[in-house]
Structure formats: C-alpha cells, structure tokens
Design a protein around this motif. Sequence first.
Motif, PDB file in Angstrom:
ATOM      1  N   ALA A 194      25.219  69.656  26.371  1.00 49.74           N
ATOM      2  CA  ALA A 194      24.074  70.215  26.314  1.00 49.74           C
ATOM      3  C   ALA A 194      23.023  70.698  24.557  1.00 49.74           C
ATOM      4  CB  ALA A 194      24.570  72.160  26.285  1.00 49.74           C
ATOM      5  N   ASN A 195      24.069  70.113  23.844  1.00 50.34           N
ATOM      6  CA  ASN A 195      24.056  70.298  22.468  1.00 50.34           C
ATOM      7  C   ASN A 195      23.010  68.598  22.056  1.00 50.34           C
ATOM      8  OD1 ASN A 195      24.723  72.578  22.127  1.00 50.34           O
ATOM      9  ND2 ASN A 195      26.471  71.589  20.276  1.00 50.34           N
ATOM     10  N   LEU A 196      22.800  67.649  23.206  1.00 52.50           N
ATOM     11  CA  LEU A 196      22.275  66.628  23.523  1.00 52.50           C
ATOM     12  C   LEU A 196      20.838  66.301  23.183  1.00 52.50           C
ATOM     13  CD1 LEU A 196      25.261  64.071  23.300  1.00 52.50           C
ATOM     14  CD2 LEU A 196      24.118  64.735  21.088  1.00 52.50           C
ATOM     15  N   GLY A 197      19.471  65.750  22.494  1.00 53.49           N
ATOM     16  CA  GLY A 197      18.339  65.127  23.982  1.00 53.49           C
ATOM     17  C   GLY A 197      17.697  66.510  23.951  1.00 53.49           C
ATOM     18  N   HIS A 198      16.777  66.064  25.020  1.00 51.89           N
ATOM     19  CA  HIS A 198      15.491  66.538  25.408  1.00 51.89           C
ATOM     20  C   HIS A 198      15.737  66.683  27.442  1.00 51.89           C
ATOM     21  CE1 HIS A 198      13.649  66.825  21.898  1.00 51.89           C
ATOM     22  NE2 HIS A 198      13.205  65.665  22.044  1.00 51.89           N
ATOM     23  N   TYR A 199      17.010  66.202  27.626  1.00 48.37           N
ATOM     24  CA  TYR A 199      17.361  66.456  28.993  1.00 48.37           C
ATOM     25  C   TYR A 199      18.869  66.625  29.507  1.00 48.37           C
ATOM     26  CZ  TYR A 199      13.294  62.760  28.266  1.00 48.37           C
ATOM     27  OH  TYR A 199      12.056  62.155  28.129  1.00 48.37           O
ATOM     28  N   GLU A 200      18.700  67.232  30.255  1.00 50.51           N
ATOM     29  CA  GLU A 200      19.927  67.841  30.541  1.00 50.51           C
ATOM     30  C   GLU A 200      20.808  67.017  31.436  1.00 50.51           C
ATOM     31  OE1 GLU A 200      19.721  71.127  33.643  1.00 50.51           O
ATOM     32  OE2 GLU A 200      17.991  71.799  32.844  1.00 50.51           O
ATOM     33  N   GLY A 201      22.040  67.337  31.353  1.00 49.90           N
ATOM     34  CA  GLY A 201      23.421  66.808  31.944  1.00 49.90           C
ATOM     35  C   GLY A 201      23.661  65.120  30.545  1.00 49.90           C
ATOM     36  N   PHE A 202      25.108  65.350  31.210  1.00 52.66           N
ATOM     37  CA  PHE A 202      26.098  64.331  30.246  1.00 52.66           C
ATOM     38  C   PHE A 202      25.571  62.857  30.654  1.00 52.66           C
ATOM     39  CE2 PHE A 202      29.436  61.621  29.577  1.00 52.66           C
ATOM     40  CZ  PHE A 202      29.880  62.175  27.939  1.00 52.66           C
ATOM     41  N   ARG A 203      25.157  61.748  29.905  1.00 51.38           N
ATOM     42  CA  ARG A 203      24.945  60.594  30.217  1.00 51.38           C
ATOM     43  C   ARG A 203      25.686  59.584  29.172  1.00 51.38           C
ATOM     44  NH1 ARG A 203      20.045  63.071  29.575  1.00 51.38           N
ATOM     45  NH2 ARG A 203      19.163  62.605  31.674  1.00 51.38           N
ATOM     46  N   GLY A 204      26.700  59.697  28.772  1.00 50.52           N
ATOM     47  CA  GLY A 204      27.413  59.000  28.272  1.00 50.52           C
ATOM     48  C   GLY A 204      27.786  57.480  28.829  1.00 50.52           C
ATOM     49  N   CYS A 205      27.761  56.232  28.391  1.00 51.07           N
ATOM     50  CA  CYS A 205      27.910  55.299  29.049  1.00 51.07           C
ATOM     51  C   CYS A 205      27.984  54.642  27.564  1.00 51.07           C
ATOM     52  CB  CYS A 205      27.576  54.912  29.966  1.00 51.07           C
ATOM     53  SG  CYS A 205      25.962  54.315  29.546  1.00 51.07           S
ATOM     54  N   THR A 206      28.683  53.084  27.804  1.00 50.98           N
ATOM     55  CA  THR A 206      28.666  51.785  27.434  1.00 50.98           C
ATOM     56  C   THR A 206      27.773  50.819  27.878  1.00 50.98           C
ATOM     57  OG1 THR A 206      30.767  52.877  25.575  1.00 50.98           O
ATOM     58  CG2 THR A 206      30.247  49.846  25.981  1.00 50.98           C
ATOM     59  N   ILE A 207      27.191  50.498  27.132  1.00 51.11           N
ATOM     60  CA  ILE A 207      26.147  49.462  28.005  1.00 51.11           C
ATOM     61  C   ILE A 207      26.289  48.416  27.068  1.00 51.11           C
ATOM     62  CG2 ILE A 207      24.429  48.334  28.782  1.00 51.11           C
ATOM     63  CD1 ILE A 207      22.640  50.809  28.828  1.00 51.11           C
ATOM     64  N   TRP A 208      27.255  47.231  27.541  1.00 52.29           N
ATOM     65  CA  TRP A 208      28.351  46.082  27.102  1.00 52.29           C
ATOM     66  C   TRP A 208      27.569  44.738  27.510  1.00 52.29           C
ATOM     67  CZ3 TRP A 208      32.796  46.744  24.020  1.00 52.29           C
ATOM     68  CH2 TRP A 208      32.804  45.672  23.079  1.00 52.29           C
ATOM     69  N   PHE A 209      27.083  44.262  25.600  1.00 50.37           N
ATOM     70  CA  PHE A 209      25.911  42.840  25.910  1.00 50.37           C
ATOM     71  C   PHE A 209      26.868  41.609  25.714  1.00 50.37           C
ATOM     72  CE2 PHE A 209      21.525  44.303  26.515  1.00 50.37           C
ATOM     73  CZ  PHE A 209      22.113  45.310  26.324  1.00 50.37           C
TER      74      PHE A 209
END
Length: 134
Positions: free
Chosen positions: A19-34
């Motif tokens: 709720a305190n992050l960014g302009h979009y609702e919802g939790f989207r924490g993840c890792t994209i591993w290259f």
Amino acid sequence: MHELVTFQQHKVGRDQRAANLGHYEGFRGCTIWFTGLSGAGKTTLSFGVEKALTKLGIPAYGLDGDNVRHGLCKNLGFSRHERTENIRRVAEVSKLFADMGVITLSSFISPYRNDREEARRIHESESLPFFEIY
Ligand SMILES: Nc1ncnc2c1ncn2[C@@H]1O[C@H](COP(=O)(O)OS(=O)(=O)O)[C@@H](OP(=O)(O)O)[C@H]1O
Ligand SMILES: Nc1ncnc2c1ncn2[C@@H]1O[C@H](COP(=O)(O)OP(=O)(O)O)[C@@H](O)[C@H]1O
C-alpha cells in the motif's frame, strides 16, 4: 547458526508494504533472475527492464554481479565454493527486496544449477515468486 539466534517476526504484512509502494495496488514483490555467460546480455536486459518498470512507477531494482562484487561480495573470488557463496548471499538479498515488494532483477552468471535451485528455494519457501531467465 548459533542456537540463541531466534528468527524475529515483522509486525508489517506484505499488503501493508504494498500500500505504500508505487502507483498500482497489490503486492508484486518477486525476483527475476538472469543467468548466462559473461557477455550474454544479462546486465543490458535487467537494467533495461529496471528502467522500464521504474518509468511506470513500479518499484524495481537491478542487482548485478559486477556491482555486488564491489561491496557485499567483495571478499569472494570465482572458485566453485566462492561462486556458490556469492549466489547464496545475493539470493538472500533478492528475497529481502522482493519481500519489501520490489521487483528484483538479479543478473549473475550463476553457472551451477544447484545454486540457482537454492536461490529459487530461498524465495519459494517464503511464497515469493522466482523467475529464471536465460
Ligand atoms: N574469472 C571470472 N569469471 C567470471 N566472471 C569474472 C571473472 N573475473 C571477473 N569477472 C567479472 O565478474 C562478473 C561475474 O560475477 P558474478 O557474480 O555474476 O559471477 S558468478 O555468478 O558468481 O559466477 C562478470 O560480469 P559479467 O560479464 O557481467 O557477467 C565479469 O565482469
Ligand atoms: N541483445 C543484444 N544484442 C546485441 N548486443 C547486445 C545485446 N545485449 C547486450 N549486448 C551487448 O553485449 C555486451 C555484453 O552485454 P552485458 O549486458 O554487459 O552482458 P553480461 O551482463 O551478461 O556480461 C555489451 O556490449 C552489450 O551492449
């Protein structure tokens, strides 16, 4: 780990962080591993995605082998054992960023399958999505 070291629970949940992050609702924490050989394009791609997401107002952070080896992992070289420790450390840091709600773009040669599987396990054991890109 010493037996007197006890894991401490946060008092803030992922929905509250989101709720305190960014302009979009919802939790989207993840890792994209290259993963890939030196010169494969890991940094170019991950920093490009970081820029695109940031422009959209989505918190993202690129963790890159060359940079991390100037700080967190500056005592590590390139032996099998040191690469495994490097990947373990950056996987743990990636997990913490992802838990905060950040899309974490981690670019490391990470040549050993076992190390990448451990990085995945570190995330999925805490219900954080982990995407391997090669
Ligand atoms: N001997 C040797 N082998 C591989 N890489 C070397 C070596 N010496 C220095 N470098 C530089 O270190 C970068 C790779 O670090 P990583 O942390 O991604 O490596 S690893 O995942 O632990 O294998 C790598 O960055 P990238 O080229 O962006 O992959 C190199 O710039
Ligand atoms: N898709 C691509 N096509 C052509 N050249 C690329 C591409 N992606 C990266 N490069 C170039 O390849 C070189 C290595 O890219 P880099 O992202 O630093 O790779 P890595 O991080 O895997 O070592 C750079 O000079 C970069 O400009």
